[in-house]
Design a protein around this motif. Structure first.
Motif, short mmCIF file in Angstrom:
data_model
loop_
_atom_site.label_atom_id
_atom_site.label_comp_id
_atom_site.label_asym_id
_atom_site.label_seq_id
_atom_site.Cartn_x
_atom_site.Cartn_y
_atom_site.Cartn_z
N THR A 121 0.50 -52.47 -36.43
CA THR A 121 1.37 -53.61 -36.10
C THR A 121 0.54 -54.74 -35.49
O THR A 121 0.72 -55.91 -35.83
CB THR A 121 2.47 -53.17 -35.13
N GLY A 122 -0.39 -54.37 -34.60
CA GLY A 122 -1.27 -55.37 -34.01
C GLY A 122 -2.16 -56.03 -35.06
O GLY A 122 -2.46 -57.23 -34.97
N TYR A 143 1.91 -54.58 -41.74
CA TYR A 143 3.25 -54.27 -41.22
C TYR A 143 3.92 -53.16 -42.05
O TYR A 143 4.59 -52.28 -41.50
CB TYR A 143 4.13 -55.52 -41.23
N ARG A 144 3.75 -53.21 -43.36
CA ARG A 144 4.32 -52.17 -44.22
C ARG A 144 3.71 -50.80 -43.90
O ARG A 144 4.40 -49.78 -43.93
CB ARG A 144 4.09 -52.52 -45.69
N ARG A 145 2.41 -50.80 -43.64
CA ARG A 145 1.74 -49.53 -43.31
C ARG A 145 2.32 -48.97 -42.01
O ARG A 145 2.60 -47.77 -41.91
CB ARG A 145 0.24 -49.78 -43.16
N ALA A 146 2.52 -49.83 -41.01
CA ALA A 146 3.11 -49.38 -39.74
C ALA A 146 4.51 -48.84 -39.96
O ALA A 146 4.88 -47.79 -39.41
CB ALA A 146 3.13 -50.54 -38.74
N ALA A 147 5.31 -49.55 -40.78
CA ALA A 147 6.68 -49.12 -41.05
C ALA A 147 6.70 -47.79 -41.81
O ALA A 147 7.56 -46.94 -41.57
CB ALA A 147 7.43 -50.20 -41.83
N ALA A 148 5.75 -47.60 -42.73
CA ALA A 148 5.70 -46.36 -43.51
C ALA A 148 5.32 -45.17 -42.63
O ALA A 148 5.80 -44.06 -42.83
CB ALA A 148 4.71 -46.51 -44.66
N LEU A 149 4.46 -45.41 -41.64
CA LEU A 149 4.04 -44.32 -40.75
C LEU A 149 5.15 -43.88 -39.82
O LEU A 149 5.21 -42.71 -39.41
CB LEU A 149 2.82 -44.76 -39.93
N ALA A 150 6.04 -44.80 -39.45
CA ALA A 150 7.13 -44.48 -38.52
C ALA A 150 8.37 -45.28 -38.92
O ALA A 150 8.66 -46.32 -38.32
CB ALA A 150 6.72 -44.79 -37.08
N ALA A 155 9.12 -51.29 -33.88
CA ALA A 155 8.07 -52.28 -33.61
C ALA A 155 7.67 -53.06 -34.86
O ALA A 155 7.56 -54.29 -34.82
CB ALA A 155 6.85 -51.59 -33.01
N ALA A 156 7.44 -52.36 -35.98
CA ALA A 156 6.96 -53.06 -37.17
C ALA A 156 7.95 -54.11 -37.66
O ALA A 156 7.58 -55.27 -37.86
CB ALA A 156 6.64 -52.06 -38.28
N PRO A 157 9.25 -53.78 -37.83
CA PRO A 157 10.18 -54.83 -38.27
C PRO A 157 10.36 -55.93 -37.24
O PRO A 157 10.51 -57.11 -37.61
CB PRO A 157 11.49 -54.08 -38.54
N PHE A 158 10.32 -55.58 -35.95
CA PHE A 158 10.50 -56.62 -34.94
C PHE A 158 9.35 -57.62 -34.98
O PHE A 158 9.57 -58.84 -35.06
CB PHE A 158 10.59 -56.01 -33.55
N GLY A 209 26.00 -76.57 -36.67
CA GLY A 209 26.81 -76.40 -37.87
C GLY A 209 26.08 -75.74 -39.02
O GLY A 209 26.56 -75.78 -40.16
N LEU A 210 24.94 -75.12 -38.75
CA LEU A 210 24.19 -74.45 -39.82
C LEU A 210 24.74 -73.04 -40.04
O LEU A 210 25.15 -72.38 -39.11
CB LEU A 210 22.70 -74.38 -39.44
N PRO A 211 24.74 -72.54 -41.29
CA PRO A 211 25.26 -71.21 -41.57
C PRO A 211 24.32 -70.11 -41.11
O PRO A 211 23.11 -70.33 -40.98
CB PRO A 211 25.38 -71.19 -43.10
N ARG A 212 24.87 -68.95 -40.85
CA ARG A 212 24.05 -67.80 -40.48
C ARG A 212 23.51 -67.14 -41.73
O ARG A 212 24.22 -67.01 -42.72
CB ARG A 212 24.90 -66.78 -39.70
N PRO A 213 22.23 -66.72 -41.72
CA PRO A 213 21.66 -66.07 -42.91
C PRO A 213 22.23 -64.69 -43.14
O PRO A 213 22.80 -64.08 -42.23
CB PRO A 213 20.16 -66.00 -42.58
N GLY A 214 22.04 -64.17 -44.35
CA GLY A 214 22.50 -62.82 -44.66
C GLY A 214 21.48 -61.79 -44.20
O GLY A 214 20.66 -62.05 -43.33
N ALA A 215 21.52 -60.62 -44.82
CA ALA A 215 20.66 -59.51 -44.39
C ALA A 215 19.48 -59.35 -45.35
O ALA A 215 19.62 -59.45 -46.55
CB ALA A 215 21.45 -58.22 -44.34
N THR A 216 18.30 -59.11 -44.75
CA THR A 216 17.08 -58.85 -45.53
C THR A 216 16.41 -57.61 -44.96
O THR A 216 16.32 -57.47 -43.74
CB THR A 216 16.11 -60.04 -45.42
N PRO A 217 15.97 -56.69 -45.79
CA PRO A 217 15.38 -55.45 -45.27
C PRO A 217 14.03 -55.70 -44.61
O PRO A 217 13.35 -56.69 -44.92
CB PRO A 217 15.21 -54.58 -46.53
N PRO A 218 13.62 -54.82 -43.69
CA PRO A 218 12.28 -54.91 -43.09
C PRO A 218 11.22 -54.58 -44.10
O PRO A 218 11.53 -54.15 -45.22
CB PRO A 218 12.36 -53.86 -41.97
N PRO A 219 9.93 -54.75 -43.75
CA PRO A 219 8.86 -54.48 -44.73
C PRO A 219 8.85 -53.03 -45.17
O PRO A 219 9.04 -52.14 -44.37
CB PRO A 219 7.59 -54.83 -43.94
N GLN A 220 8.64 -52.81 -46.44
CA GLN A 220 8.63 -51.45 -46.99
C GLN A 220 7.42 -51.29 -47.89
O GLN A 220 6.92 -52.25 -48.43
CB GLN A 220 9.90 -51.20 -47.79
#
Length: 220
Positions: A121-122, A143-150, A155-158, A209-220
């Motif tokens: 992550t660092g 970041y994807r490597r960190a997410a794959a390990l845990a 932490a990785a998506p944040f 007055g801006l719209p809120r974004p939708g959902a996007t997955p974390p790194p994979q």
């Protein structure tokens, strides 16, 4: 939240001035609001408005401020570990502006412990900084490597979301944060770290007055 309230009031005041005195209307006002949102988001991911003010440091030997990763990683990782020692050394390089040296230090740590999610992550954070604050493919891979390990660790998506916001990709980073928060256990100690920053973005977006974004997955 007093510090965050001050930020929101400042942003609202700026938009009001643009509307009333500069004649901003319609699309022009929305464009200005989006610009203010990006600026506020940049402060939200690293700023600490609750801290007391301090006199400016002397110009004898200037250093860059700590990164958001240096400030916030204690919310996600244990302290006094072998990986933390490598990251502290990398922090020192980054404060001196030697982003390449910081990347090299973290990679040296990974040669010792190649499955350490804090170091991966660092490394993602360090590669973004080394790339001039722009998200790049090498950082995404880290970041994807960190997410794959845990996969369950936040932490990785944040920090991936933080780096996206740092790169100016506010909506994409916000979507990653919202997904991470939605999946967080109710009692997780790190929930407020994300929730506070999302609340700032929500309130600013409501005022502009801006719209809120939708959902996007974390790194994979």
């Amino acid at each position: 939240m007093i510090g965050w309230l001050g930020i929101l009031l400042l942003g609202a005041a700026l938009l009001l001035l643009l509307w009333r005195f500069a004649g901003f209307r319609g699309g022009a006002l929305q464009m200005a609001a989006a610009t203010v949102l990006i600026a506020m988001a940049g402060y939200a991911w690293q700023g600490r408005p609750a801290l007391e003010s301090r006199p400016a440091a002397s110009k004898g030997r200037q250093q860059l401020p700590d990164t958001a990763f240096a400030i916030l990683r204690k919310e996600f990782f244990e302290r006094f570990t072998s990986s933390e020692r490598w990251l502290i050394i990398a922090d020192g390089y980054q404060r001196r502006g030697d982003t390449g040296g910081a990347v090299g230090i973290i990679r040296a740590g990974l040669r010792t412990t190649p499955r350490d999610i804090a170091l991966w992550t660092g490394l993602g954070n360090a590669l973004v900084l080394h790339g001039g604050g722009t998200m790049n493919e090498a950082a995404r891979l880290a970041y994807r490597r960190a997410a794959a390990l845990a996969p369950e660790h936040p932490a990785a998506p944040f920090f991936y979301g933080l780096s996206l916001i740092q790169s100016g990709q506010v909506e994409e980073g916000e979507r990653v944060w919202r997904r991470t928060l939605a999946q967080a256990p109710a009692g997780a100690s790190w929930r407020p770290v994300i929730a506070e920053r999302l609340e700032v973005l929500d309130q600013l977006r409501a005022m502009s007055g801006l719209p809120r974004p939708g959902a996007t997955p974390p790194p994979q």
